[in-house]
Design an enzyme around this catalytic site. Structure first.
Site, PDB file in Angstrom:
ATOM      1  N   SER A   9       0.805  -1.212   0.000  1.00  0.00           N
ATOM      2  CA  SER A   9       0.000   0.000   0.000  1.00  0.00           C
ATOM      3  C   SER A   9       0.833   1.255   0.000  1.00  0.00           C
ATOM      4  CB  SER A   9      -0.929   0.015   1.211  1.00  0.00           C
ATOM      5  OG  SER A   9      -0.194   0.188   2.400  1.00  0.00           O
ATOM      6  N   CYS A  10       0.171   2.349  -0.345  1.00  0.00           N
ATOM      7  CA  CYS A  10       0.681   3.708  -0.213  1.00  0.00           C
ATOM      8  C   CYS A  10      -0.543   4.587  -0.419  1.00  0.00           C
ATOM      9  CB  CYS A  10       1.735   4.004  -1.275  1.00  0.00           C
ATOM     10  SG  CYS A  10       3.032   5.119  -0.725  1.00  0.00           S
ATOM     11  N   ASP A  11      -0.755   5.548   0.445  1.00  0.00           N
ATOM     12  CA  ASP A  11      -2.005   6.303   0.394  1.00  0.00           C
ATOM     13  C   ASP A  11      -1.757   7.787   0.582  1.00  0.00           C
ATOM     14  OD1 ASP A  11      -4.260   4.074   0.504  1.00  0.00           O
ATOM     15  OD2 ASP A  11      -2.658   3.481   1.872  1.00  0.00           O
ATOM     16  N   GLU A  96       3.104   7.705  -5.543  1.00  0.00           N
ATOM     17  CA  GLU A  96       2.750   6.318  -5.275  1.00  0.00           C
ATOM     18  C   GLU A  96       3.136   5.451  -6.462  1.00  0.00           C
ATOM     19  OE1 GLU A  96      -1.170   5.623  -3.978  1.00  0.00           O
ATOM     20  OE2 GLU A  96      -1.188   7.277  -2.544  1.00  0.00           O
ATOM     21  N   ASN A 191      -2.363   3.546  -5.042  1.00  0.00           N
ATOM     22  CA  ASN A 191      -1.642   2.609  -5.917  1.00  0.00           C
ATOM     23  C   ASN A 191      -2.449   2.115  -7.108  1.00  0.00           C
ATOM     24  OD1 ASN A 191      -0.329   1.592  -2.915  1.00  0.00           O
ATOM     25  ND2 ASN A 191       1.051   2.222  -4.532  1.00  0.00           N
TER      26      ASN A 191
END
Length: 428
Positions: A9-11, A96, A191
Site C-alpha cells: 500500500s501507499c495512500d 505512489e 496505488n
C-alpha cells in the site's frame, strides 16, 4: 528481471474547503516501503545555481535550473528524491507506485521520488509542479530500481500535488500521463489509476498511443483509468482497490469536519490497511500538512520520521529564515562506498538508521510483550503529540501578526522532546 510484486500500500489524501472544517487545505500521506528501510527528514534551503550546471539525482543527471526553492523532504535515506515533502511556497507532493499496461523498462532514469523533489524545488504552485514533472518525464523518462536490493524493483508513478488553493492528481504510464484538477472537496490515491474521463490535461499522444496498442477502439468514451489499467490485476493491486474505497469512505465520514487530527486518524487506520505492516512492507513514515489560504500565514508540516504512525509522533516543521537541519533525523552518509553508488548496485547493506529512528526502535523493543508498558509508552507519545498540536493551533490562531522566525526551532524542539521520552523508556 524486474520484480512484478507491488508493495501492499501507499495512500495520499487531500482535503479542501468545504470538506475541511476550517479554510485550510490539508494534505496527508503514508509512505509504505520495505519494512527495514529508513526515512530521514531533510531540509534544503533555497539556492542559486550556475547557468548550464547539472544536478545528480538518484541514478542520472539532469539540467539544473538557476533558482531552487527551499524544501523539506521525507525520503528513503539511500536516494536523492523524496516520497513526500513540501516547499517554502506551500506546495506539497506525494507519489505512489502504479503498474499499468505500459511496461516498465530496465534502464535507469528518474525515479518518481526524484520527480517529487525536482517539482518541489522548481514549482512555486501545484499547477507549475505538474508542468515540471510532465516536462521532465518527457525529457528524461522514469525508471530505475526503487529499493535497496540486487533484483530491480521498478514501477511507474502517480502523484498528488496541492497548494494553498487547489490540488492536482497526476497519473502516469511510462511517458504518458493524465492530470485532474481539484478545487474543492476531498480526494485520495491508493496505488492505482483513478482518473476517468475528461482529464484537466493529458499527454498529447495519450489517446493515439492507446489506439495504436489496441487498448481503445477510438469510438467509445475515453476513460484513462479503464484504458491504461492492467486487465488482470495482481492480488495486491486488488487490495489497493479496497483501500481506495476505504479511504474514500473515511474522507466521506469527515466531510465538512476534516482537521489535522482527523487526517492523522485516517493515516493511523489499521483496519483499512492505510496504516499497514504486512508482507515485508510497512508504513515507514507519515506526513500531514496544513496550508492556510492566505500567503501571509505560514504553512505547517507535521512529520513522523519513524515507522508506523500509530506508534509514532507527528512533529511540526515550519519554513522560516532561520530554520536549519535537525541532525537527529538525518541518516549517516557513505559517499562512494554507498551500495547505491557501486556498480552493480545494492550488493551489500549499510545501517542508515538516524538517532530518532534508533531510539524509537529501542523504546518499542523495551516494551515489547508487556502490554502495560506498551500502553504507557503510547500514552506518553500521545501527550507529546498533543503538546505539539497545541503549538500548531496556537500558532495558526496568532500567525497573522506573528514573526515567522518564531517557528524556526519548533521541529528541533519536538524531536529533542521525543528523543528524551524514548531514552527514558529504553533505559528502564
Amino acid at each position: 528481471m524486474s520484480s512484478s510484486l507491488p508493495p501492499s500500500s501507499c495512500d495520499c489524501f487531500v482535503s479542501l474547503p468545504p470538506a475541511s472544517l476550517s479554510s485550510f487545505v490539508l494534505f496527508g500521506k503514508n509512505s509504505d516501503r520495505p519494512r527495514d528501510e529508513v526515512q530521514e527528514i531533510v531540509y534544503y534551503p533555497a539556492a542559486s545555481h550556475p547557468l548550464g550546471s547539472k544536478v545528480k539525482c538518484t541514478f542520472i543527471e539532469v539540467e539544473q535550473v538557476r533558482e531552487t526553492l527551499a524544501v523539506v523532504l521525507s525520503r528513503p535515506a539511500w536516494l536523492w528524491g523524496a516520497e513526500m515533502g513540501a516547499n517554502e511556497m506551500g506546495v506539497c507532493i506525494g507519489n505512489e507506485a502504479v503498474w499499468t499496461k505500459e511496461p516498465v523498462t530496465e534502464g535507469e532514469a528518474l525515479l518518481g521520488m526524484d520527480l517529487v523533489r525536482l517539482a518541489l524545488e522548481r514549482g512555486p504552485s501545484a499547477q507549475k509542479a505538474v508542468q515540471v514533472i510532465t516536462e521532465l518525464l518527457g525529457e528524461y523518462g522514469q525508471g530505475g530500481s526503487c529499493r535497496e536490493e540486487p533484483e530491480p524493483f521498478i514501477y511507474h508513478n502517480t502523484f498528488l500535488l496541492c497548494d494553498r488553493s487547489e490540488a492536482y492528481v497526476l497519473e502516469t504510464a511510462g511517458p504518458y500521463w493524465a492530470a485532474e484538477r481539484i478545487v474543492e472537496g476531498a480526494r485520495n490515491l491508493s496505488n492505482q489509476l483513478s482518473i476517468s474521463v475528461c482529464p484537466w490535461s493529458e499527454h498529447p499522444q495519450l489517446r493515439s498511443h492507446a489506439l495504436q496498442q489496441g487498448w481503445w477502439d477510438g469510438q467509445g468514451e475515453f476513460n484513462f483509468s479503464v484504458v491504461y489499467s492492467l486487465e488482470k490485476q495482481p492480488e495486491r493491486m486488488a487490495a489497493a482497490k479496497l483501500r481506495y474505497r476505504a479511504g474514500q469512505e473515511l474522507l466521506r465520514m469527515q466531510e465538512g469536519h476534516m482537521t489535522v487530527k482527523s487526517m492523522q486518524s485516517i493515516l493511523r487506520d489499521k483496519e483499512s490497511g492505510i496504516c499497514m505492516d504486512s508482507g515485508g512492507f510497512r508504513t515507514t513514515s507519515s506526513m500531514v500538512s496544513v496550508l492556510p489560504r492566505s500567503p501571509h500565514e505560514p504553512c505547517i508540516h507535521l512529520l513522523s520520521a519513524t515507522p508506523d504512525p500509530s506508534r509514532s509522533v507527528y512533529k511540526p516543521f515550519m519554513f522560516s529564515p532561520r530554520v536549519t537541519q535537525v541532525p537527529w533525523v538525518l541518516s549517516p552518509t557513505f559517499g562512494e562506498q554507498d551500495p547505491v553508488n557501486q556498480i552493480p548496485r545494492f550488493q551489500t547493506q549499510v545501517d542508515r538508521r538516524h538517532e530518532l529512528y534508533r531510539q524509537h526502535q529501542r523504546a518499542l523493543e523495551a516494551c515489547k510483550g508487556n502490554k502495560e508498558a506498551e500502553e504507557t509508552l503510547r500514552q506518553k507519545q500521545l501527550k507529546v503529540e498533543e503538546e505539539n498540536l497545541h503549538w500548531v493551533d496556537t500558532f495558526l490562531d496568532t500567525s497573522k501578526s506573528a514573526d515567522p522566525v518564531g517557528g524556526s526551532d519548533i521541529f528541533r524542539i519536538c524531536v529533542e522532546k521525543e528523543l528524551a521520552l524514548y531514552k527514558e523508556t529504553g533505559e528502564k
